[in-house]
Scaffold this active site. Structure first.
Site, PDB file in Angstrom:
ATOM      1  N   ASP A 134       0.848  -1.190   0.000  1.00 56.09           N
ATOM      2  CA  ASP A 134       0.000   0.000   0.000  1.00 56.09           C
ATOM      3  C   ASP A 134       0.889   1.247   0.000  1.00 56.09           C
ATOM      4  OD1 ASP A 134      -2.388  -1.361   0.078  1.00 56.09           O
ATOM      5  OD2 ASP A 134      -2.735  -1.078   2.222  1.00 56.09           O
ATOM      6  N   ARG A 184      -0.984  -0.760  -8.813  1.00 53.74           N
ATOM      7  CA  ARG A 184      -2.339  -0.296  -8.494  1.00 53.74           C
ATOM      8  C   ARG A 184      -2.335   1.233  -8.554  1.00 53.74           C
ATOM      9  NH1 ARG A 184      -3.709  -1.159  -2.452  1.00 53.74           N
ATOM     10  NH2 ARG A 184      -3.883  -3.338  -3.049  1.00 53.74           N
TER      11      ARG A 184
HETATM   12  P1  FDA Z   1     -14.007   9.303  -5.657  1.00 49.52           P
HETATM   13  O1  FDA Z   1     -13.602   9.471  -4.245  1.00 49.52           O
HETATM   14  O2  FDA Z   1     -14.115  10.496  -6.521  1.00 49.52           O
HETATM   15  O3  FDA Z   1     -15.375   8.511  -5.671  1.00 49.52           O
HETATM   16  C1  FDA Z   1     -16.125   8.227  -6.845  1.00 49.52           C
HETATM   17  C2  FDA Z   1     -17.449   7.588  -6.434  1.00 49.52           C
HETATM   18  O4  FDA Z   1     -17.198   6.348  -5.774  1.00 49.52           O
HETATM   19  C3  FDA Z   1     -18.249   8.395  -5.427  1.00 49.52           C
HETATM   20  O5  FDA Z   1     -19.045   9.354  -6.049  1.00 49.52           O
HETATM   21  C4  FDA Z   1     -19.031   7.314  -4.734  1.00 49.52           C
HETATM   22  O6  FDA Z   1     -20.118   6.907  -5.530  1.00 49.52           O
HETATM   23  C5  FDA Z   1     -18.060   6.181  -4.679  1.00 49.52           C
HETATM   24  N1  FDA Z   1     -17.241   6.224  -3.430  1.00 49.52           N
HETATM   25  C6  FDA Z   1     -15.951   6.559  -3.356  1.00 49.52           C
HETATM   26  N2  FDA Z   1     -15.502   6.473  -2.084  1.00 49.52           N
HETATM   27  C7  FDA Z   1     -16.538   6.088  -1.355  1.00 49.52           C
HETATM   28  C8  FDA Z   1     -16.704   5.804   0.016  1.00 49.52           C
HETATM   29  N3  FDA Z   1     -15.704   5.956   0.909  1.00 49.52           N
HETATM   30  N4  FDA Z   1     -17.926   5.416   0.439  1.00 49.52           N
HETATM   31  C9  FDA Z   1     -18.948   5.261  -0.440  1.00 49.52           C
HETATM   32  N5  FDA Z   1     -18.857   5.514  -1.756  1.00 49.52           N
HETATM   33  C10 FDA Z   1     -17.666   5.909  -2.215  1.00 49.52           C
HETATM   34  N6  FDA Z   1      -5.246   5.258  -1.279  1.00 49.52           N
HETATM   35  C11 FDA Z   1      -3.979   5.477  -0.897  1.00 49.52           C
HETATM   36  O7  FDA Z   1      -3.598   6.627  -0.659  1.00 49.52           O
HETATM   37  N7  FDA Z   1      -3.111   4.413  -0.771  1.00 49.52           N
HETATM   38  C12 FDA Z   1      -3.468   3.138  -1.065  1.00 49.52           C
HETATM   39  O8  FDA Z   1      -2.650   2.227  -0.944  1.00 49.52           O
HETATM   40  C13 FDA Z   1      -4.803   2.913  -1.497  1.00 49.52           C
HETATM   41  N8  FDA Z   1      -5.243   1.652  -1.801  1.00 49.52           N
HETATM   42  C14 FDA Z   1      -6.475   1.505  -2.380  1.00 49.52           C
HETATM   43  C15 FDA Z   1      -6.879   0.240  -2.818  1.00 49.52           C
HETATM   44  C16 FDA Z   1      -8.081   0.100  -3.493  1.00 49.52           C
HETATM   45  C17 FDA Z   1      -8.469  -1.242  -4.022  1.00 49.52           C
HETATM   46  C18 FDA Z   1      -8.934   1.237  -3.693  1.00 49.52           C
HETATM   47  C19 FDA Z   1     -10.225   1.114  -4.433  1.00 49.52           C
HETATM   48  C20 FDA Z   1      -8.565   2.458  -3.191  1.00 49.52           C
HETATM   49  C21 FDA Z   1      -7.357   2.596  -2.527  1.00 49.52           C
HETATM   50  N9  FDA Z   1      -6.985   3.832  -2.014  1.00 49.52           N
HETATM   51  C22 FDA Z   1      -5.689   4.006  -1.596  1.00 49.52           C
HETATM   52  C23 FDA Z   1      -7.986   4.916  -1.836  1.00 49.52           C
HETATM   53  C24 FDA Z   1      -8.009   5.853  -2.999  1.00 49.52           C
HETATM   54  O9  FDA Z   1      -6.826   6.616  -3.038  1.00 49.52           O
HETATM   55  C25 FDA Z   1      -9.220   6.809  -2.904  1.00 49.52           C
HETATM   56  O10 FDA Z   1      -9.125   7.572  -1.743  1.00 49.52           O
HETATM   57  C26 FDA Z   1     -10.561   6.111  -2.933  1.00 49.52           C
HETATM   58  O11 FDA Z   1     -10.564   5.016  -3.797  1.00 49.52           O
HETATM   59  C27 FDA Z   1     -11.658   7.085  -3.400  1.00 49.52           C
HETATM   60  O12 FDA Z   1     -11.371   7.522  -4.701  1.00 49.52           O
HETATM   61  P2  FDA Z   1     -12.201   7.053  -5.995  1.00 49.52           P
HETATM   62  O13 FDA Z   1     -11.218   6.851  -7.086  1.00 49.52           O
HETATM   63  O14 FDA Z   1     -13.010   5.878  -5.679  1.00 49.52           O
HETATM   64  O15 FDA Z   1     -13.028   8.306  -6.438  1.00 49.52           O
END
Ligand code: FDA
Length: 306
Positions: A134, A184
């Site tokens: 991570d 990732r």
């Molecule tokens: P965004 O936050 O813009 O969300 C898009 C849409 O997704 C929202 O409108 C909602 O519908 C849905 N959504 C997103 N988050 C949600 C929540 N918490 N609850 C409910 N709905 C939600 N970060 C990091 O700094 N280091 C790491 O090692 C990782 N590892 C990691 C692994 C995996 C498998 C994922 C999916 C994410 C991570 N992250 C991470 C977290 C990542 O950086 C980020 O903060 C979250 O994925 C939210 O960003 P989105 O790309 O989903 O878009």
């Protein structure tokens, strides 16, 4: 603004004590965390795999300054890998593990974290699966990438995480887009200053697309970690020249579960990131910061029952 405020509050010890002690916190946590025990993690993994999903398990915990605690985390991963292997869940990398270097001693000594991570990589390899490191806040990025490079000499399958919000990440994507490299790509979940990270959601989204293009055009194995419907659609288009299985989608446990299933039913590889364990506070705070609706849900639960 709200996101920054929650991430700032997450670092406040009083807030932490109140939230962690609130009886209802646990029920809210259940939405994002599979449970506290290794049995919960194994059960959740089996259930997700039965619907065609793959899994990355995260033993919760981070930021330790105690070598004994770091060693306990290593032991927790070894037990987990043993149990998953025994249950026949690791073959072909269907279930891998995600490891935070600060949970295995990075803040004490980088060499200690590397050796601890190597022990976990060795056990994962023996169980037929992989480890992904991570990525945490930007002060750890160089150290984490150094450790990754060392681990990859012995275990080339070890995965990296890159955060699109950091200015440096497009270059890091280029450096890690070679054959056999598993990366990732996520937006990034920490509170970072403007000197190192894009601040507006639109800038982060654009950076994500630039980075993903580099990875998809490279020879490695891109892992598209986002719930954002627009980015998932763009990823599909950027992957058109690739075969299914030469990249994957990743989403967090409990978030957009219908979308996870839709992609898997369409033949895509989808990996669900499943946290378990009792050190859930930092993880919960990052999930709350991402989505104000989650905060409302959390506060309402606290107000109605406690
Ligand atoms: P965004 O936050 O813009 O969300 C898009 C849409 O997704 C929202 O409108 C909602 O519908 C849905 N959504 C997103 N988050 C949600 C929540 N918490 N609850 C409910 N709905 C939600 N970060 C990091 O700094 N280091 C790491 O090692 C990782 N590892 C990691 C692994 C995996 C498998 C994922 C999916 C994410 C991570 N992250 C991470 C977290 C990542 O950086 C980020 O903060 C979250 O994925 C939210 O960003 P989105 O790309 O989903 O878009």
């Amino acid at each position: 603004m709200l996101r920054q405020a929650i991430l700032a509050a997450a670092r406040n010890d009083t807030v932490k004590r109140v939230v962690a002690a609130a009886p209802l916190s646990r029920n809210v946590v259940r939405r994002f965390v599979s449970g506290e025990a290794v049995d919960d993690a194994v059960r959740t993994t089996a259930s997700l795999q039965s619907t065609g999903l793959t899994v990355s398990l995260d033993h919760l915990g981070e930021d330790t300054l105690d070598a004994g605690q770091a060693e306990a985390t290593v032991q927790a991963y070894l037990l987990l890998l043993d149990r998953l292997h025994e249950a026949g869940l690791t073959g072909g990398g269907r279930t891998e593990v995600s490891v935070k270097l600060t949970a295995v001693g990075q803040a004490i000594d980088e060499g200690l974290a590397r050796d601890n991570a190597r022990t976990i990589c060795r056990a994962a390899h023996a169980a037929g699966t992989t480890v992904t490191l991570d990525m945490e806040d930007h002060t750890t990025t160089d150290s984490t990438l150094r450790v990754l490079a060392e681990l990859r000499q012995e275990f080339p399958e070890t995965g990296a995480v890159l955060q699109a919000y950091l200015h440096r990440t497009e270059d890091d994507c280029r450096a890690l887009s070679g054959a056999g490299s598993r990366v990732r790509l996520c937006k990034g979940a920490y509170r970072e200053p403007a000197e190192v990270a894009f601040q507006s959601p639109a800038e982060v989204d654009r950076a994500y697309v630039r980075c993903l293009r580099v990875l998809m055009q490279g020879e490695g194995y891109p892992m598209v970690a986002s719930h954002d419907p627009r980015l998932v659609a763009i990823a599909g288009r950027l992957a058109e020249h690739r075969s299914q299985g030469s990249y994957e989608y990743q989403m967090l446990f409990g978030i957009r579960t219908l979308e996870q299933q839709r992609l898997a039913d369409a033949g895509e590889t989808v990996r669900v990131y499943v946290p378990y364990g009792d050190e859930w506070y930092g993880y919960l705070m990052r999930r709350l910061a991402e989505r104000p609706a989650n905060l409302v849900f959390f506060l309402r639960a606290l107000a109605t029952r406690s």
